[in-house]
Design an enzyme around this catalytic site. Structure first.
Site, PDB file in Angstrom:
ATOM      1  N   GLY A   1       0.846  -1.188   0.000  1.00  0.00           N
ATOM      2  CA  GLY A   1       0.000   0.000   0.000  1.00  0.00           C
ATOM      3  C   GLY A   1       0.877   1.233   0.000  1.00  0.00           C
ATOM      4  O   GLY A   1       2.062   1.157   0.338  1.00  0.00           O
TER       5      GLY A   1
ATOM      6  N   GLN B   1       3.525   9.982   0.967  1.00  0.00           N
ATOM      7  CA  GLN B   1       4.775   9.214   1.071  1.00  0.00           C
ATOM      8  C   GLN B   1       5.695   9.437  -0.120  1.00  0.00           C
ATOM      9  O   GLN B   1       6.891   9.163  -0.037  1.00  0.00           O
ATOM     10  CB  GLN B   1       4.464   7.712   1.189  1.00  0.00           C
ATOM     11  CG  GLN B   1       3.767   7.352   2.494  1.00  0.00           C
ATOM     12  CD  GLN B   1       3.552   5.856   2.582  1.00  0.00           C
ATOM     13  OE1 GLN B   1       2.585   5.341   2.058  1.00  0.00           O
ATOM     14  NE2 GLN B   1       4.477   5.155   3.217  1.00  0.00           N
TER      15      GLN B   1
ATOM     16  N   CYS C   1       5.800   0.084   7.505  1.00  0.00           N
ATOM     17  CA  CYS C   1       5.468   1.231   6.669  1.00  0.00           C
ATOM     18  C   CYS C   1       6.707   1.559   5.847  1.00  0.00           C
ATOM     19  O   CYS C   1       7.816   1.605   6.387  1.00  0.00           O
ATOM     20  CB  CYS C   1       5.095   2.410   7.574  1.00  0.00           C
ATOM     21  SG  CYS C   1       4.704   3.914   6.664  1.00  0.00           S
ATOM     22  N   LEU C   2       6.531   1.780   4.560  1.00  0.00           N
ATOM     23  CA  LEU C   2       7.684   2.101   3.702  1.00  0.00           C
ATOM     24  C   LEU C   2       8.371   3.390   4.140  1.00  0.00           C
ATOM     25  O   LEU C   2       9.544   3.601   3.847  1.00  0.00           O
ATOM     26  CB  LEU C   2       7.243   2.213   2.233  1.00  0.00           C
ATOM     27  CG  LEU C   2       6.825   0.908   1.540  1.00  0.00           C
ATOM     28  CD1 LEU C   2       6.357   1.186   0.112  1.00  0.00           C
ATOM     29  CD2 LEU C   2       7.949  -0.108   1.528  1.00  0.00           C
TER      30      LEU C   2
ATOM     31  N   HIS D   1      -4.594   2.065   7.200  1.00  0.00           N
ATOM     32  CA  HIS D   1      -3.214   2.545   7.350  1.00  0.00           C
ATOM     33  C   HIS D   1      -2.948   3.707   6.385  1.00  0.00           C
ATOM     34  O   HIS D   1      -2.416   4.751   6.780  1.00  0.00           O
ATOM     35  CB  HIS D   1      -2.262   1.368   7.066  1.00  0.00           C
ATOM     36  CG  HIS D   1      -0.799   1.712   7.069  1.00  0.00           C
ATOM     37  ND1 HIS D   1       0.095   1.134   7.956  1.00  0.00           N
ATOM     38  CD2 HIS D   1      -0.059   2.554   6.294  1.00  0.00           C
ATOM     39  CE1 HIS D   1       1.316   1.631   7.707  1.00  0.00           C
ATOM     40  NE2 HIS D   1       1.247   2.480   6.703  1.00  0.00           N
TER      41      HIS D   1
HETATM   42 ZN    ZN Z   1       2.640   3.687   5.792  1.00  0.00          ZN
END
Ligand code: ZN
Length: 148
Positions: A46, A51, A91-92, A133
């Site tokens: 995701g 981001q 999380c990336l 998220h």
């Molecule tokens: Zn994330």
């Protein structure tokens, strides 16, 4: 194009409110394609637009490797199940970190598809978790804030 990912829990870009997408332009469509490419390159499931440095309400989710990614513009959670589950999430934007996060098992989410059509999705399990998220990212919330 693979886009650079914003990282760090104190990164100001990751801590702001994302803006509503007013019109799904070709630039927005390209951004979604780039987000999908970036997510795949990073082995993510995701991604939210902040981001990749874009403060826009766009998320993508890909709970199953052999299924197409789901893209949602201006997503809003309409309903959450009372039943919750605690699962470790990564999380990336926060490499090498995993945090147990409580989330609803089922949700109903509304938004726009890439063609501009309104969509309403009933999601459960991993897809519901990813959507929650990613929507957190749109209001500057990270897994480190969730605690138990
Ligand atoms: Zn994330």
């Amino acid at each position: 194009m693979i886009l650079p990912i914003q990282t760090g829990q104190d990164n100001p870009i990751l801590r702001q409110e994302a803006k509503e997408v007013k019109e799904i332009t070709t630039q927005i469509k390209q951004l979604v394609l780039d987000m999908i490419e970036t997510m795949k390159a990073k082995d993510g499931i995701g991604l939210a637009a902040p981001q990749v440095g874009q403060l826009l309400q766009i998320i993508i989710a890909k709970p199953e490797p052999d299924k197409e990614a789901l893209a949602l513009i201006n997503p809003q959670i309409k309903k959450t199940s009372r039943k919750k589950e605690i699962i470790e999430e990564g999380c990336l934007s926060l490499p090498n970190l995993s945090v147990p996060v409580t989330r609803s098992v089922k949700i109903i989410v509304q938004g726009l598809a890439l063609n501009g059509q309104p969509v309403k999705i009933k999601a459960k399990g991993l897809l519901a978790r990813i959507i929650q998220h990613e929507i957190d990212h749109l209001s500057g919330v990270l897994i480190v804030d969730k605690g138990l």
